[in-house]
Write a protein that holds these residues in place. Structure first.
Motif, PDB file in Angstrom:
ATOM      1  N   UNK A 147     -14.416  -5.099  -8.110  1.00  0.00           N
ATOM      2  CA  UNK A 147     -15.755  -4.234  -8.163  1.00  0.00           C
ATOM      3  C   UNK A 147     -16.623  -4.868  -9.143  1.00  0.00           C
ATOM      4  N   UNK A 148     -16.062  -5.467 -10.277  1.00  0.00           N
ATOM      5  CA  UNK A 148     -17.046  -6.188 -11.037  1.00  0.00           C
ATOM      6  C   UNK A 148     -17.425  -7.470 -10.281  1.00  0.00           C
TER       7      UNK A 148
ATOM      8  N   UNK B 292     -21.716 -10.034  -8.219  1.00  0.00           N
ATOM      9  CA  UNK B 292     -21.885 -11.237  -8.326  1.00  0.00           C
ATOM     10  C   UNK B 292     -21.878 -12.211  -6.919  1.00  0.00           C
ATOM     11  N   UNK B 293     -20.522 -12.126  -6.412  1.00  0.00           N
ATOM     12  CA  UNK B 293     -20.058 -12.663  -5.049  1.00  0.00           C
ATOM     13  C   UNK B 293     -19.848 -11.496  -4.112  1.00  0.00           C
ATOM     14  N   UNK B 294     -20.537 -11.197  -3.302  1.00  0.00           N
ATOM     15  CA  UNK B 294     -20.424  -9.916  -2.549  1.00  0.00           C
ATOM     16  C   UNK B 294     -19.124 -10.028  -1.678  1.00  0.00           C
TER      17      UNK B 294
ATOM     18  N   UNK C 139     -13.443  -8.684  -0.015  1.00  0.00           N
ATOM     19  CA  UNK C 139     -12.098  -9.051   0.305  1.00  0.00           C
ATOM     20  C   UNK C 139     -11.228  -8.847  -0.551  1.00  0.00           C
ATOM     21  N   UNK C 140     -11.599  -9.041  -1.693  1.00  0.00           N
ATOM     22  CA  UNK C 140     -10.366  -8.831  -2.742  1.00  0.00           C
ATOM     23  C   UNK C 140     -10.264  -7.348  -3.071  1.00  0.00           C
ATOM     24  N   UNK C 141     -11.073  -6.544  -2.939  1.00  0.00           N
ATOM     25  CA  UNK C 141     -11.073  -5.051  -3.194  1.00  0.00           C
ATOM     26  C   UNK C 141     -10.183  -4.388  -1.932  1.00  0.00           C
ATOM     27  N   UNK C 142     -10.618  -4.924  -0.840  1.00  0.00           N
ATOM     28  CA  UNK C 142      -9.857  -4.316   0.265  1.00  0.00           C
ATOM     29  C   UNK C 142      -8.525  -4.547   0.533  1.00  0.00           C
ATOM     30  N   UNK C 143      -8.240  -5.968   0.163  1.00  0.00           N
ATOM     31  CA  UNK C 143      -6.841  -6.316   0.586  1.00  0.00           C
ATOM     32  C   UNK C 143      -5.925  -5.937  -0.704  1.00  0.00           C
TER      33      UNK C 143
END
Length: 126
Positions: A55-56, A60-62, A67-71
Protein backbone atom coordinates in the motif's frame (compact mmCIF):
# COMPACT_ATOMS: atom_id res chain seq x y z
CA UNK A 1 -27.36 -25.65 29.22
CA UNK A 2 -23.76 -26.14 28.25
CA UNK A 3 -22.87 -26.39 24.57
CA UNK A 4 -20.64 -28.82 22.69
CA UNK A 5 -17.18 -27.35 22.14
CA UNK A 6 -17.23 -28.34 18.46
CA UNK A 7 -20.74 -28.01 17.04
CA UNK A 8 -22.48 -25.92 19.76
CA UNK A 9 -25.31 -28.40 20.39
CA UNK A 10 -26.73 -28.37 23.89
CA UNK A 11 -25.27 -31.04 26.17
CA UNK A 12 -25.19 -31.83 29.88
CA UNK A 13 -22.77 -30.06 32.18
CA UNK A 14 -20.71 -33.21 32.67
CA UNK A 15 -19.71 -33.55 28.99
CA UNK A 16 -17.47 -31.52 26.73
CA UNK A 17 -18.62 -32.85 23.34
CA UNK A 18 -21.97 -34.15 22.16
CA UNK A 19 -20.62 -37.24 20.39
CA UNK A 20 -17.42 -39.07 19.54
CA UNK A 21 -17.34 -37.54 16.05
CA UNK A 22 -17.21 -34.01 17.45
CA UNK A 23 -14.50 -35.01 19.88
CA UNK A 24 -12.39 -36.56 17.11
CA UNK A 25 -12.84 -33.52 14.85
CA UNK A 26 -11.83 -31.16 17.67
CA UNK A 27 -8.78 -33.24 18.60
CA UNK A 28 -7.70 -33.40 14.96
CA UNK A 29 -8.11 -29.63 14.61
CA UNK A 30 -6.05 -28.86 17.71
CA UNK A 31 -3.33 -31.33 16.71
CA UNK A 32 -3.04 -29.78 13.24
CA UNK A 33 -3.09 -26.28 14.69
CA UNK A 34 -0.28 -27.11 17.07
CA UNK A 35 1.71 -28.75 14.26
CA UNK A 36 1.40 -25.83 11.81
CA UNK A 37 1.00 -22.88 14.18
CA UNK A 38 4.59 -21.61 13.88
CA UNK A 39 4.54 -21.80 10.07
CA UNK A 40 1.10 -20.16 10.02
CA UNK A 41 2.24 -17.32 12.30
CA UNK A 42 5.38 -16.61 10.27
CA UNK A 43 3.55 -16.64 6.93
CA UNK A 44 0.72 -14.57 8.35
CA UNK A 45 3.15 -11.92 9.59
CA UNK A 46 5.06 -11.84 6.31
CA UNK A 47 2.00 -11.44 4.10
CA UNK A 48 0.23 -8.93 6.34
CA UNK A 49 3.41 -6.83 6.35
CA UNK A 50 3.67 -7.27 2.58
CA UNK A 51 0.15 -5.89 2.14
CA UNK A 52 1.05 -2.86 4.26
CA UNK A 53 4.30 -2.30 2.39
CA UNK A 54 2.56 -2.65 -0.97
CA UNK A 55 0.00 0.00 0.00
CA UNK A 56 2.89 2.34 0.79
CA UNK A 57 4.72 1.25 -2.36
CA UNK A 58 1.65 1.95 -4.51
CA UNK A 59 2.12 5.70 -4.08
CA UNK A 60 5.62 5.53 -5.60
CA UNK A 61 5.65 2.50 -7.88
CA UNK A 62 2.10 1.83 -8.98
CA UNK A 63 2.85 -1.43 -10.82
CA UNK A 64 4.87 -3.04 -8.04
CA UNK A 65 2.38 -1.93 -5.39
CA UNK A 66 -0.62 -3.40 -7.20
CA UNK A 67 1.03 -6.69 -7.99
CA UNK A 68 2.58 -7.12 -4.53
CA UNK A 69 -0.64 -6.19 -2.73
CA UNK A 70 -2.91 -8.38 -4.81
CA UNK A 71 -0.66 -11.44 -4.72
CA UNK A 72 -0.09 -11.06 -0.96
CA UNK A 73 -3.82 -10.81 -0.40
CA UNK A 74 -4.54 -13.85 -2.58
CA UNK A 75 -1.85 -15.96 -0.90
CA UNK A 76 -3.11 -14.91 2.53
CA UNK A 77 -6.66 -15.83 1.50
CA UNK A 78 -5.53 -19.25 0.29
CA UNK A 79 -3.58 -19.81 3.48
CA UNK A 80 -6.59 -18.92 5.66
CA UNK A 81 -8.81 -21.17 3.56
CA UNK A 82 -6.59 -24.26 3.76
CA UNK A 83 -5.29 -23.59 7.28
CA UNK A 84 -8.35 -22.08 9.00
CA UNK A 85 -7.03 -21.41 12.49
CA UNK A 86 -9.34 -18.88 14.14
CA UNK A 87 -8.22 -17.14 17.34
CA UNK A 88 -9.18 -18.69 20.67
CA UNK A 89 -11.57 -15.83 21.44
CA UNK A 90 -13.53 -16.61 18.28
CA UNK A 91 -13.56 -20.31 19.12
CA UNK A 92 -14.92 -19.59 22.60
CA UNK A 93 -17.63 -17.31 21.26
CA UNK A 94 -18.85 -19.29 18.23
CA UNK A 95 -17.47 -22.77 19.01
CA UNK A 96 -15.07 -24.54 16.69
CA UNK A 97 -17.22 -25.50 13.69
CA UNK A 98 -18.74 -22.05 13.19
CA UNK A 99 -15.42 -20.28 13.83
CA UNK A 100 -13.79 -22.33 11.06
CA UNK A 101 -16.63 -21.45 8.67
CA UNK A 102 -16.31 -17.74 9.47
CA UNK A 103 -12.54 -17.92 8.93
CA UNK A 104 -13.04 -19.58 5.55
CA UNK A 105 -15.58 -16.93 4.52
CA UNK A 106 -13.06 -14.22 5.42
CA UNK A 107 -10.43 -16.13 3.41
CA UNK A 108 -12.63 -16.23 0.31
CA UNK A 109 -13.35 -12.50 0.62
CA UNK A 110 -9.63 -11.76 1.01
CA UNK A 111 -8.74 -13.89 -2.01
CA UNK A 112 -11.49 -12.29 -4.14
CA UNK A 113 -10.36 -8.82 -3.10
CA UNK A 114 -6.79 -9.59 -4.20
CA UNK A 115 -8.05 -11.09 -7.45
CA UNK A 116 -10.25 -8.07 -8.09
CA UNK A 117 -7.34 -5.66 -7.56
CA UNK A 118 -5.19 -7.74 -9.91
CA UNK A 119 -7.91 -7.79 -12.59
CA UNK A 120 -8.44 -4.04 -12.27
CA UNK A 121 -4.69 -3.50 -12.59
CA UNK A 122 -4.36 -5.73 -15.65
CA UNK A 123 -7.33 -4.10 -17.40
CA UNK A 124 -5.93 -0.62 -16.75
CA UNK A 125 -8.59 0.62 -14.33
CA UNK A 126 -6.05 1.22 -11.55
Amino acid sequence: MKKCEYCAKEISYHEMYCCDKCEEQAKRFFELREKYQKLFSVLNGIFVMAIGISIFLYSFLRDAGCIAGSTSSMVLGLMYFFLPYPPDVMIQKYKLEKAIKITRIIAVVLFCLGLLVLIFYLTGVL
